[in-house]
Design an enzyme around this catalytic site. Structure first.
Site, short mmCIF file in Angstrom:
data_model
loop_
_atom_site.label_atom_id
_atom_site.label_comp_id
_atom_site.label_asym_id
_atom_site.label_seq_id
_atom_site.Cartn_x
_atom_site.Cartn_y
_atom_site.Cartn_z
N ILE A 94 -15.76 2.15 10.04
CA ILE A 94 -15.46 3.32 10.72
C ILE A 94 -13.79 3.49 11.19
CG2 ILE A 94 -16.45 4.87 12.29
CD1 ILE A 94 -18.53 4.02 10.24
N ARG A 112 -10.44 7.25 20.79
CA ARG A 112 -10.06 6.76 22.05
C ARG A 112 -9.93 8.14 22.81
NH1 ARG A 112 -5.45 3.23 19.59
NH2 ARG A 112 -5.48 4.79 18.23
N GLY A 167 -10.67 0.59 12.47
CA GLY A 167 -10.37 0.98 13.78
C GLY A 167 -11.51 1.36 14.86
N VAL A 168 -12.40 2.22 14.70
CA VAL A 168 -13.29 2.71 15.39
C VAL A 168 -14.53 1.78 15.66
CG1 VAL A 168 -14.87 4.57 16.23
CG2 VAL A 168 -12.75 5.13 14.99
N GLY A 169 -14.89 1.28 14.17
CA GLY A 169 -16.03 0.35 14.44
C GLY A 169 -15.68 -1.10 15.18
N GLU A 170 -14.67 -1.56 15.10
CA GLU A 170 -14.27 -2.79 15.65
C GLU A 170 -13.85 -2.58 17.31
OE1 GLU A 170 -10.83 -4.54 13.50
OE2 GLU A 170 -11.89 -4.13 11.91
N ASN A 171 -13.13 -1.44 17.56
CA ASN A 171 -12.89 -1.33 19.00
C ASN A 171 -13.59 -0.37 19.70
OD1 ASN A 171 -10.25 -2.69 18.60
ND2 ASN A 171 -9.62 -1.13 17.01
N HIS A 214 -13.23 2.40 0.29
CA HIS A 214 -13.18 1.32 1.14
C HIS A 214 -14.14 -0.13 0.66
CE1 HIS A 214 -13.11 4.58 4.59
NE2 HIS A 214 -12.12 4.11 3.99
N ARG A 218 -12.32 14.98 8.52
CA ARG A 218 -13.14 15.32 7.40
C ARG A 218 -14.37 15.58 7.89
NH1 ARG A 218 -11.40 10.18 3.84
NH2 ARG A 218 -9.51 9.93 4.93
N GLU A 223 -8.13 -5.86 4.81
CA GLU A 223 -8.10 -5.67 3.07
C GLU A 223 -6.89 -6.20 2.47
OE1 GLU A 223 -8.62 -1.79 5.24
OE2 GLU A 223 -9.72 -1.15 3.46
N ASN A 240 0.92 -1.21 0.17
CA ASN A 240 0.11 -0.08 -0.01
C ASN A 240 0.85 1.29 0.22
OD1 ASN A 240 -1.86 2.06 0.36
ND2 ASN A 240 -2.75 1.26 2.30
N ARG A 242 -2.54 -1.91 -3.37
CA ARG A 242 -3.87 -1.34 -3.24
C ARG A 242 -3.80 -0.14 -4.00
NH1 ARG A 242 -5.38 3.14 1.07
NH2 ARG A 242 -7.59 3.18 0.85
N ASN A 293 -10.09 6.09 10.68
CA ASN A 293 -9.73 7.43 10.37
C ASN A 293 -10.72 8.10 9.42
OD1 ASN A 293 -7.92 8.12 12.30
ND2 ASN A 293 -6.35 7.19 11.03
#
Ligand code: ADP
Length: 402
Positions: free
Chosen positions: A209, A285, A331-335, A180, A241, A385, A7, A91, A211
């Site tokens: 979800i 976080r 990152g956010v959705g999983e954690n 995504h 954003r 991914e 990537n 990617r 960054n």
């Protein structure tokens, strides 16, 4: 067969090396600050200690060289020779309307990616640097490209067109593409497997979800709508954003604040979202910590973020005339259990019977966060991914005549 996934960004290269037969990661890492004399290589070989090295790395060809060197290093490496890498998968953010699936790199493909530079000026040129750097270091090794936009190419015209003069679409390809896609596709497939139901029969809303953040309406395994648009700025409120706003704000603010196009674009991409509203951070976080400490701006940022996500979920349930499952990833959705709670508790009208206990348990695993018998299920599915890129590259190689 070993496949190296790359990537490439403008000043960084992330990599992951897969042993495909055993479906394991042999090593992963990244090079950052390319272009500087203090570039850093961070290498994580499986079953060996991490290795970091600061070095002068002025361009991508050298960065890839350093990655290959460390992969075959006697102490930190995982291979005995570079020839053990059978193929490379990249990617690529923007495939425009030209690429509806992953492809092997050819001269024609490279030409087309270059033609798309205008649509993704921050990303596609960097991906091309990565492709050229691999060619220079590993001549003759097959390369594949996997596009963030490809999965959303199934969107119907009513979803992908903007209600602006059609000439803009015909002349300049102004339309919604979505991003995504690799992640939305992967978590849709995993969600169907988790539920033990055929993907072809499911209406899913997938929420990536991180960054950057986007959600997608996935009906029968096909993307029928997604929240990011011509660029990754549209849609949900994100870390830095803005997401959706009244387009008239742009010329208004440019006039009032005497901003250039570049400045207003930077404001909306880099200085908005959670960061702007909280005044604290773009990192969920830190926002949640500040919310717990009672910080008013953080509370407002969190409320706006989750409110806007919940509105999109409602819209996509309407777009598909129903939904079987809502999937959280990235990152956010999983954690972030607090984020999922805030979103799901406002969706009881849809038939989401949220299970707070399950929501708080276990990290990095696929799980259900609704109660047994919930009409609409909510799931957490960690995305991967890089694995999709490796698999697509592998499949394209298998399809090649000997
Ligand atoms: P990217 O869009 O850069 O690929 P990721 O999907 O890796 O992003 O997500 C990164 C974001 O995930 C971080 O900025 C952070 O806000 C968020 N994140 C990571 N861990 C947690 C956590 N435990 N709780 C809340 N947010 C988290």
């Amino acid at each position: 067969m070993n496949i190296l996934v790359i990537n490439a960004g403008s000043s960084s290269v992330k990599y992951q090396l897969y042993d495909m037969e055993n479906a394991i990661v042999l090593a992963k890492g990244r090079v950052e600050r390319i272009g500087m004399d203090t570039a850093i290589l961070m290498h994580e070989p499986a079953n060996k200690p991490e290795f970091h090295k600061v070095d002068e790395i002025l361009e991508h060809t050298t960065a890839i060289r350093r990655v290959l060197d460390v992969l075959v290093h006697p102490e930190h490496g995982v291979l005995s020779a570079i020839s053990q890498i059978d193929a490379v998968g990249h990617r690529v953010v923007h495939g425009g309307e030209s690429f509806k699936s992953s492809v092997l790199v050819t001269d024609e493909v490279k030409k087309e990616i270059r033609r798309l530079f205008d649509l993704a000026p921050l990303h596609n040129p960097a991906h091309m640097l990565g492709i050229s750097a691999v060619e220079a270091n590993m001549p003759g090794v097959p390369q594949a490209v996997v596009f963030d936009t490809a999965f959303h190419q199934t969107m119907p015209a009513k979803a992908y067109l903007y209600p602006v003069p059609m000439a803009l679409y015909r002349k300049h390809k102004v339309r919604r593409y979505g991003f995504h896609g690799t992640s939305h596709k992967y978590v849709s497939e995993r969600a169907a497997a988790f539920l033990g139901r055929p993907l072809e029969r499911l209406k899913l809303i997938t929420c990536h979800i991180g960054n950057g953040a986007s959600c997608a309406a996935v009906w029968g395994g096909q993307s029928v709508d997604t929240s990011m648009g011509m660029t990754p700025l549209e849609g949900l409120m994100m870390g830095t954003r803005s997401g959706d706003l009244d387009p008239a704000i742009v010329p208004y603010v440019m006039g009032k604040e005497d901003l250039t196009i570049g400045e207003v674009s930077s404001m909306l991409n880099k200085h908005s979202g959670l960061q702007a509203i909280s005044g604290i951070s773009s990192d969920m976080r830190e926002i949640v910590e500040a919310v717990e400490a009672g910080d008013k701006n953080a509370i407002l940022a969190f409320e706006m973020y989750t409110y806007r996500l919940r509105k999109y979920i409602g819209a996509y349930a309407a777009a598909m005339n129903g939904v079987d499952a809502i999937v959280f990833t990235a990152g956010v959705g999983e954690n972030s259990a607090p984020l999922r709670k805030a979103v799901c508790e406002g969706l009881s009208f849809l038939g989401v019977d949220f299970d707070e206990g399950a929501n708080g348990l276990g990290r990095g695993i696929e799980k259900r966060i609704t109660k047994l018998g919930s009409k609409v299920e909510a799931l957490v599915i960690p995305t991967n991914e890089e694995w999709v890129i490796a698999q697509d590259t592998y499949s394209l190689l298998q399809e090649q005549p000997d």
